[in-house]
Design a protein around this motif. Structure first.
Motif, PDB file in Angstrom:
ATOM      1  N   PHE A   1      -9.827 -11.348  -6.603  1.00 11.60           N
ATOM      2  CA  PHE A   1      -8.960 -11.307  -5.359  1.00 11.60           C
ATOM      3  C   PHE A   1      -7.851 -12.371  -5.498  1.00 11.60           C
ATOM      4  CE2 PHE A   1     -13.395  -9.886  -4.407  1.00 11.60           C
ATOM      5  CZ  PHE A   1     -13.067  -9.078  -3.509  1.00 11.60           C
ATOM      6  N   LEU A   2      -6.777 -12.010  -4.772  1.00  8.07           N
ATOM      7  CA  LEU A   2      -5.613 -12.740  -4.547  1.00  8.07           C
ATOM      8  C   LEU A   2      -5.556 -13.362  -3.260  1.00  8.07           C
ATOM      9  CD1 LEU A   2      -3.048 -14.112  -6.048  1.00  8.07           C
ATOM     10  CD2 LEU A   2      -1.684 -12.205  -5.231  1.00  8.07           C
ATOM     11  N   ALA A   3      -5.464 -14.713  -2.757  1.00  5.30           N
ATOM     12  CA  ALA A   3      -5.470 -14.999  -1.490  1.00  5.30           C
ATOM     13  C   ALA A   3      -4.341 -16.367  -1.590  1.00  5.30           C
ATOM     14  CB  ALA A   3      -6.735 -15.857  -1.050  1.00  5.30           C
ATOM     15  N   GLY A   4      -4.216 -16.878  -0.422  1.00  8.95           N
ATOM     16  CA  GLY A   4      -3.150 -17.989  -0.273  1.00  8.95           C
ATOM     17  C   GLY A   4      -1.738 -17.667   0.093  1.00  8.95           C
ATOM     18  N   GLY A   5      -1.548 -17.664   1.735  1.00 15.29           N
ATOM     19  CA  GLY A   5      -0.249 -17.515   2.392  1.00 15.29           C
ATOM     20  C   GLY A   5       0.161 -15.827   2.194  1.00 15.29           C
ATOM     21  N   LEU A   6      -1.021 -14.876   2.241  1.00 15.89           N
ATOM     22  CA  LEU A   6      -0.471 -13.542   1.930  1.00 15.89           C
ATOM     23  C   LEU A   6      -0.461 -13.081   3.622  1.00 15.89           C
ATOM     24  CD1 LEU A   6      -2.757 -12.101  -0.746  1.00 15.89           C
ATOM     25  CD2 LEU A   6      -0.258 -12.700  -0.807  1.00 15.89           C
ATOM     26  N   ASP A   7       0.556 -12.119   3.533  1.00 17.52           N
ATOM     27  CA  ASP A   7       0.891 -11.540   5.079  1.00 17.52           C
ATOM     28  C   ASP A   7       1.471 -10.200   4.778  1.00 17.52           C
ATOM     29  OD1 ASP A   7       3.393 -12.074   4.695  1.00 17.52           O
ATOM     30  OD2 ASP A   7       3.317 -14.033   5.773  1.00 17.52           O
ATOM     31  N   SER A   8       1.611  -9.584   5.850  1.00 15.69           N
ATOM     32  CA  SER A   8       2.394  -8.236   5.757  1.00 15.69           C
ATOM     33  C   SER A   8       3.650  -8.255   4.886  1.00 15.69           C
ATOM     34  CB  SER A   8       2.498  -7.413   7.056  1.00 15.69           C
ATOM     35  OG  SER A   8       3.381  -8.272   7.924  1.00 15.69           O
ATOM     36  N   ALA A   9       4.190  -9.065   4.938  1.00 21.00           N
ATOM     37  CA  ALA A   9       5.862  -9.372   4.406  1.00 21.00           C
ATOM     38  C   ALA A   9       5.952  -9.398   3.194  1.00 21.00           C
ATOM     39  CB  ALA A   9       6.618 -10.557   5.266  1.00 21.00           C
ATOM     40  N   ASN A  10       4.771 -10.329   2.465  1.00 19.15           N
ATOM     41  CA  ASN A  10       4.642 -10.284   0.996  1.00 19.15           C
ATOM     42  C   ASN A  10       3.517  -9.831   0.098  1.00 19.15           C
ATOM     43  OD1 ASN A  10       2.279 -12.035   1.646  1.00 19.15           O
ATOM     44  ND2 ASN A  10       3.522 -14.015   1.602  1.00 19.15           N
ATOM     45  N   VAL A  11       2.845  -9.423   0.803  1.00 18.85           N
ATOM     46  CA  VAL A  11       1.428  -8.803  -0.035  1.00 18.85           C
ATOM     47  C   VAL A  11       1.789  -7.707  -1.019  1.00 18.85           C
ATOM     48  CG1 VAL A  11       0.562  -7.124   1.962  1.00 18.85           C
ATOM     49  CG2 VAL A  11      -1.152  -8.061   0.133  1.00 18.85           C
ATOM     50  N   ALA A  12       2.530  -6.707  -0.592  1.00 20.81           N
ATOM     51  CA  ALA A  12       3.142  -5.594  -1.637  1.00 20.81           C
ATOM     52  C   ALA A  12       3.517  -6.318  -2.752  1.00 20.81           C
ATOM     53  CB  ALA A  12       4.105  -4.504  -0.940  1.00 20.81           C
ATOM     54  N   ALA A  13       4.478  -7.104  -2.731  1.00 21.02           N
ATOM     55  CA  ALA A  13       5.216  -7.727  -3.838  1.00 21.02           C
ATOM     56  C   ALA A  13       4.188  -8.324  -4.606  1.00 21.02           C
ATOM     57  CB  ALA A  13       6.452  -8.518  -3.257  1.00 21.02           C
ATOM     58  N   ALA A  14       3.337  -9.282  -3.999  1.00 20.96           N
ATOM     59  CA  ALA A  14       2.166  -9.926  -4.609  1.00 20.96           C
ATOM     60  C   ALA A  14       1.254  -8.764  -5.475  1.00 20.96           C
ATOM     61  CB  ALA A  14       1.375 -10.712  -3.631  1.00 20.96           C
ATOM     62  N   ILE A  15       0.895  -7.704  -4.801  1.00 19.89           N
ATOM     63  CA  ILE A  15       0.294  -6.888  -5.520  1.00 19.89           C
ATOM     64  C   ILE A  15       0.971  -6.368  -6.791  1.00 19.89           C
ATOM     65  CG2 ILE A  15      -0.977  -4.457  -5.520  1.00 19.89           C
ATOM     66  CD1 ILE A  15      -1.561  -5.192  -2.463  1.00 19.89           C
ATOM     67  N   ALA A  16       2.074  -6.052  -6.691  1.00 13.74           N
ATOM     68  CA  ALA A  16       3.054  -5.211  -7.850  1.00 13.74           C
ATOM     69  C   ALA A  16       3.141  -6.524  -8.840  1.00 13.74           C
ATOM     70  CB  ALA A  16       4.384  -5.161  -7.196  1.00 13.74           C
ATOM     71  N   GLU A  17       2.836  -7.821  -8.522  1.00 11.64           N
ATOM     72  CA  GLU A  17       3.458  -8.752  -9.470  1.00 11.64           C
ATOM     73  C   GLU A  17       1.934  -9.110 -10.312  1.00 11.64           C
ATOM     74  OE1 GLU A  17       5.405 -13.229 -10.296  1.00 11.64           O
ATOM     75  OE2 GLU A  17       4.986 -12.582  -8.274  1.00 11.64           O
ATOM     76  N   SER A  18       0.830  -8.996  -9.588  1.00 10.49           N
ATOM     77  CA  SER A  18      -0.259  -9.556 -10.144  1.00 10.49           C
ATOM     78  C   SER A  18      -1.494  -8.633 -10.114  1.00 10.49           C
ATOM     79  CB  SER A  18      -0.608 -10.703  -9.476  1.00 10.49           C
ATOM     80  OG  SER A  18      -0.925 -10.339  -7.965  1.00 10.49           O
TER      81      SER A  18
ATOM     82  N   ILE B   1      -2.685  -7.564  11.806  1.00  8.50           N
ATOM     83  CA  ILE B   1      -3.987  -6.952  10.886  1.00  8.50           C
ATOM     84  C   ILE B   1      -3.511  -5.322  10.710  1.00  8.50           C
ATOM     85  CG2 ILE B   1      -6.131  -5.952  11.052  1.00  8.50           C
ATOM     86  CD1 ILE B   1      -7.199  -8.298  12.787  1.00  8.50           C
ATOM     87  N   ARG B   2      -2.949  -4.985  11.150  1.00 12.29           N
ATOM     88  CA  ARG B   2      -2.445  -3.385  11.018  1.00 12.29           C
ATOM     89  C   ARG B   2      -1.609  -3.321   9.996  1.00 12.29           C
ATOM     90  NH1 ARG B   2      -4.905   0.890  13.887  1.00 12.29           N
ATOM     91  NH2 ARG B   2      -6.049   0.322  15.772  1.00 12.29           N
ATOM     92  N   ALA B   3      -0.580  -4.217  10.334  1.00 14.08           N
ATOM     93  CA  ALA B   3       0.619  -4.359   9.291  1.00 14.08           C
ATOM     94  C   ALA B   3       0.375  -4.731   7.909  1.00 14.08           C
ATOM     95  CB  ALA B   3       1.541  -5.222  10.017  1.00 14.08           C
ATOM     96  N   PHE B   4      -0.780  -5.667   7.862  1.00  9.72           N
ATOM     97  CA  PHE B   4      -1.190  -6.010   6.589  1.00  9.72           C
ATOM     98  C   PHE B   4      -1.716  -4.869   5.729  1.00  9.72           C
ATOM     99  CE2 PHE B   4      -4.393  -8.066   3.662  1.00  9.72           C
ATOM    100  CZ  PHE B   4      -3.557  -9.146   2.922  1.00  9.72           C
ATOM    101  N   VAL B   5      -2.760  -4.321   6.415  1.00 14.71           N
ATOM    102  CA  VAL B   5      -3.412  -3.142   5.847  1.00 14.71           C
ATOM    103  C   VAL B   5      -2.724  -2.220   5.485  1.00 14.71           C
ATOM    104  CG1 VAL B   5      -5.339  -1.547   6.251  1.00 14.71           C
ATOM    105  CG2 VAL B   5      -5.549  -3.863   7.009  1.00 14.71           C
ATOM    106  N   SER B   6      -1.752  -1.564   6.303  1.00 11.96           N
ATOM    107  CA  SER B   6      -0.525  -0.804   6.184  1.00 11.96           C
ATOM    108  C   SER B   6       0.209  -1.103   4.906  1.00 11.96           C
ATOM    109  CB  SER B   6       0.314  -0.507   7.192  1.00 11.96           C
ATOM    110  OG  SER B   6       1.312   0.404   7.032  1.00 11.96           O
ATOM    111  N   ALA B   7       0.485  -2.397   4.652  1.00 11.22           N
ATOM    112  CA  ALA B   7       1.457  -2.729   3.676  1.00 11.22           C
ATOM    113  C   ALA B   7       0.648  -2.738   2.411  1.00 11.22           C
ATOM    114  CB  ALA B   7       1.739  -4.142   3.793  1.00 11.22           C
ATOM    115  N   VAL B   8      -0.670  -2.887   2.168  1.00 11.18           N
ATOM    116  CA  VAL B   8      -1.464  -2.840   1.338  1.00 11.18           C
ATOM    117  C   VAL B   8      -1.429  -1.445   0.750  1.00 11.18           C
ATOM    118  CG1 VAL B   8      -3.806  -3.218  -0.128  1.00 11.18           C
ATOM    119  CG2 VAL B   8      -2.614  -4.821   1.714  1.00 11.18           C
TER     120      VAL B   8
END
Length: 208
Positions: free
Chosen positions: A156-173, A195-202
């Protein structure tokens, strides 16, 4: 599909929000801090939580018997060790419960991700290192370090993830799952819009 873990659930209102978006995991923090829940609270929250959502208990150097009992009662389905517990601790835990174990690695540099085979766990969770506290800081680490590591088990990836950066984090790692707590809060309280924005971004990242 990248799994979603929403952590720091501590109120019935939080459970209701989580149930509406249906992540894969919800985290109950048993370690001291502002998100801490006691066993009785967690049991009540678990009863309200959608049965399809697995509850994860987050512990920092808790008595082995405490974590095992919560798992064996069904209050939690997975145990997350956030306190750099040693292998003797994990061995004792394995003897008392069959619940899967998530071992947290607090990343401060490439050496943090060396020789991961030495750890007994079912999953890793990568979080940002801090000398002052274990998790929940809302700070990211250098995700490029992940590409240099070999993971013997899913992470799992954690640490400062939110709706604005989670998609890029998934793509990178390319993690097995992503985990957030402060990234879905406003003034320390779970925020349904976030919560909705984060789940939607993923989930949009998975469809792209």
């Amino acid at each position: 599909m990248t799994k979603i873990k929403l952590c720091g659930i501590r109120r019935p209102e939080d459970v209701a929000m989580v149930n509406r978006v249906k992540p894969d995991y919800a985290g109950f923090v048993f370690a001291p801090g502002r998100r801490q829940v006691k066993a009785e609270q967690a049991e009540n929250l678990r009863r309200q939580l959608d049965p399809a959502i697995a509850a994860v208990g987050v512990f920092v150097k808790a008595p082995v018997e405490e974590a095992a009992a919560l798992a064996n009662r069904g209050t939690i389905q997975l145990i997350q060790l956030h306190g750099e517990e040693d292998e003797a601790y994990v061995k004792a835990l394995r003897e008392r419960t069959k619940a899967p174990i998530i071992r947290v690695i607090r990343v401060r540099g490439p050496e943090s991700l060396w020789d991961l085979d030495r750890y007994d766990c079912d999953y890793f969770l990568l979080d940002t290192y801090s000398g002052s506290q274990f998790g929940g800081m809302g700070k990211t680490f250098d995700h490029s370090l992940i590409r240099q590591a070999r993971f013997p088990r899913p992470f799992f990836l954690a640490g400062g993830l939110d709706s604005a950066n989670v998609a890029a984090a998934i793509a990178e790692s390319s993690p097995f799952g992503v985990d957030t707590s402060s990234g879905i809060e406003t003034a320390g309280i779970k925020d349904e819009n976030k919560i909705r924005a984060f789940v939607s971004a993923v989930r949009k990242e998975e469809q792209s």
